[in-house]
Write an enzyme that holds these catalytic residues in place. Structure first.
Site, PDB file in Angstrom:
ATOM      1  N   ARG A  50      -8.430  -3.578  12.357  1.00  0.00           N
ATOM      2  CA  ARG A  50      -8.146  -3.912  10.958  1.00  0.00           C
ATOM      3  C   ARG A  50      -8.553  -2.752  10.061  1.00  0.00           C
ATOM      4  NH1 ARG A  50      -6.917  -9.207  11.529  1.00  0.00           N
ATOM      5  NH2 ARG A  50      -6.314  -9.355   9.351  1.00  0.00           N
ATOM      6  N   THR A  58      -1.139  -0.800   7.004  1.00  0.00           N
ATOM      7  CA  THR A  58      -2.295  -1.319   7.719  1.00  0.00           C
ATOM      8  C   THR A  58      -2.084  -1.003   9.194  1.00  0.00           C
ATOM      9  OG1 THR A  58      -1.214  -3.468   7.777  1.00  0.00           O
ATOM     10  CG2 THR A  58      -2.933  -3.168   6.121  1.00  0.00           C
ATOM     11  N   TYR A  78     -23.431   6.617  10.232  1.00  0.00           N
ATOM     12  CA  TYR A  78     -22.973   6.939   8.873  1.00  0.00           C
ATOM     13  C   TYR A  78     -22.320   8.317   8.870  1.00  0.00           C
ATOM     14  CZ  TYR A  78     -24.338   3.412   5.477  1.00  0.00           C
ATOM     15  OH  TYR A  78     -24.388   2.284   4.702  1.00  0.00           O
ATOM     16  N   ASP A 116       4.583   0.952   0.706  1.00  0.00           N
ATOM     17  CA  ASP A 116       3.558   0.189   1.426  1.00  0.00           C
ATOM     18  C   ASP A 116       4.247  -0.459   2.623  1.00  0.00           C
ATOM     19  OD1 ASP A 116       1.795  -1.587   2.486  1.00  0.00           O
ATOM     20  OD2 ASP A 116       1.342  -2.627   0.617  1.00  0.00           O
ATOM     21  N   LYS A 130      -1.217  -4.843  12.069  1.00  0.00           N
ATOM     22  CA  LYS A 130      -0.078  -5.765  12.122  1.00  0.00           C
ATOM     23  C   LYS A 130       0.837  -5.316  13.264  1.00  0.00           C
ATOM     24  CE  LYS A 130      -0.383  -7.156   7.276  1.00  0.00           C
ATOM     25  NZ  LYS A 130      -1.148  -6.189   6.466  1.00  0.00           N
ATOM     26  N   GLU A 153     -20.379   9.784   5.786  1.00  0.00           N
ATOM     27  CA  GLU A 153     -19.705  10.072   4.516  1.00  0.00           C
ATOM     28  C   GLU A 153     -19.146  11.493   4.508  1.00  0.00           C
ATOM     29  OE1 GLU A 153     -22.437   8.326   4.750  1.00  0.00           O
ATOM     30  OE2 GLU A 153     -22.720   6.974   3.050  1.00  0.00           O
TER      31      GLU A 153
END
Ligand code: DSN
Length: 421
Positions: free
Chosen positions: A240, A231, A57, A204, A234, A59
């Site tokens: 991902r 992203t 973790y 985008d 691709k 954060e």
């Protein structure tokens, strides 16, 4: 760390999941992947993505975390950020978005209040679900207004209409970018119109992030765009996830919007894998790869055009093509997709501009070159593939013809191994 060993453990512990993984490996190896948003990642990306960072973790951001034990997470996130900035000539990079949708949502939520206007491309003309589809939560929160392309003019964006709507609706953000549009964009024109009303410019670039990284297509940041998203899985060939790149003056707003605004703990294993993929994309050979994707897409397009197949926008400037299958083969997109599945070529059904048919039974299919290019396929293979597609769609009711084509497709695939298998 022994990943082969991990797989063997999985086989004995959970044979059902193991069998599905092996099945997917075989499917990916024996067929041709032409869905333009899919790709084969690098084995090194698999290694980082399946690594021990899954346990952690983190954060917060490097140097400013809410949990202890961050020596190595800080190191990988800093590397990912630095590589992203270098690759895209960006002043700031956020590498924590879990995927494409939260990436775009974080941008809208950073700058807009509920009810604010965002201008985006009409969905049937190529815009994405996250660009304000009524079925998406973003579509309910913000006032998305759409602009269109002019199909008769090779899909040129209708900038006259876009300017008129901009002056009328005074959007907070003008968004360009697409999920199903085979042309490049005139970023300077978008910027000029946005400046008239003080709107933010957002691109985008999820589909073409890798093509921009490889200098095969224009980079909106070079045209003064405020924000670019992409992203990473691709054309960029990474894990991902999503990247948000922006001007330094928006860095704090973007970072706060991603965390704590929208997300909790970042996926550090994915961030490690992003860093690896960006490192790969910074290598000189990635430029050749990006260039070859465009050559391959153009080669596919040329065979279709030579055979009087109706392509949306009449060609391609990028990695993808959209075929009007009703007009070309008197066959809906769903039937075309299923027919091509039978010859081990994977594409997706696709709505076309102002499609009279619904998204699950649209009038076309969408295909693209990144995954096949990753396997090393070039112009000769693309020509064969285009001819197989035409033959299969013309003979969609003839199972023995389809079986014959499928055996030829699979024979070709056996010569081009999938990386990482
Ligand atoms: N599903 C992606 C695509 O295929 O374009 C976008 O989210």
């Amino acid at each position: 760390m022994n990943y082969q060993n991990n797989l063997s453990q999985l086989e004995s512990h959970d044979p059902e999941i193991f069998a599905a993984i092996i099945g997917e490996e075989q499917r990916e190896q024996k067929g041709i992947e032409l869905i333009p948003s899919e790709n084969y990642t690098w084995p090194e990306v698999f290694a980082a993505n399946g690594s021990i960072f899954t346990n952690k973790y983190s954060e917060g951001y490097p140097g400013r975390r809410y949990y202890g034990g961050q020596e190595f997470t800080d190191r990988i996130e800093t590397l990912a950020i630095e590589r992203a900035k270098r690759l895209f000539r960006a002043e700031h990079a956020n590498v924590q978005a879990l995927s494409g949708s939260p990436m775009n949502q974080a941008v809208y939520l950073a700058f807009c209040q509920p009810g604010d206007t965002i201008l985006g491309m009409d969905l049937s003309h190529g815009g994405h679900l996250t660009h304000g589809a009524p079925v998406s939560h973003m579509g309910a929160i913000f006032n998305f207004v759409r602009y269109k392309t002019i199909p008769e003019e090779n899909g040129r964006i209708d900038f006259e209409e876009l300017r008129r709507v901009t002056l009328e609706t005074k959007p907070k953000i003008i968004l360009c970018g697409y999920t199903s549009y085979p042309r490049d964009l005139d970023y300077a024109e978008f910027k000029k119109i946005a400046d008239e009303v003080g709107a933010l410019t957002m691109a985008d670039m999820s589909h073409i992030g890798g093509l921009i990284a490889g200098d095969a297509m224009k980079n909106p940041l070079d045209f003064g765009f405020d924000i670019m998203t992409t992203t990473t899985h691709k054309s960029l060939r990474g894990p991902r996830a999503g990247l948000i790149l922006c001007k330094e003056k928006y860095a704090k707003q973007i970072d706060k919007s991603v965390f704590p605004g929208l997300q909790g703990g970042p996926h550090m294993h994915t961030i490690a894998a992003i860093a690896v993929a960006l490192g790969k994309a910074l290598q000189p050979e990635f430029k050749n790869y990006a260039k070859q994707i465009l050559i391959n897409a153009k080669t596919l397009a040329q065979v279709f055009l030579d055979n009087n197949i109706k392509l949306i926008t009449n060609g391609t400037d990028n990695h993808m093509l959209v075929v009007n299958t009703i007009q070309s083969f008197n066959l809906g997109g769903t039937e075309a997709e299923k027919t091509l599945d039978k010859i081990s070529i994977t594409v997706n059904k696709q709505i076309i501009p102002d499609d009279p048919n619904p998204p699950l039974r649209p009038s076309g299919i969408r295909l693209g070159a990144p995954a096949a290019t990753t396997r090393g396929m070039k112009e000769v293979e693309m020509q064969k593939i285009a001819h197989w597609i035409i033959e299969a769609l013309k003979n969609h009711a003839d199972d023995s013809a389809l079986a014959q084509i499928q055996s030829e497709v699979e024979a070709l695939c056996s010569q081009f191994p999938v990386p990482g298998i």
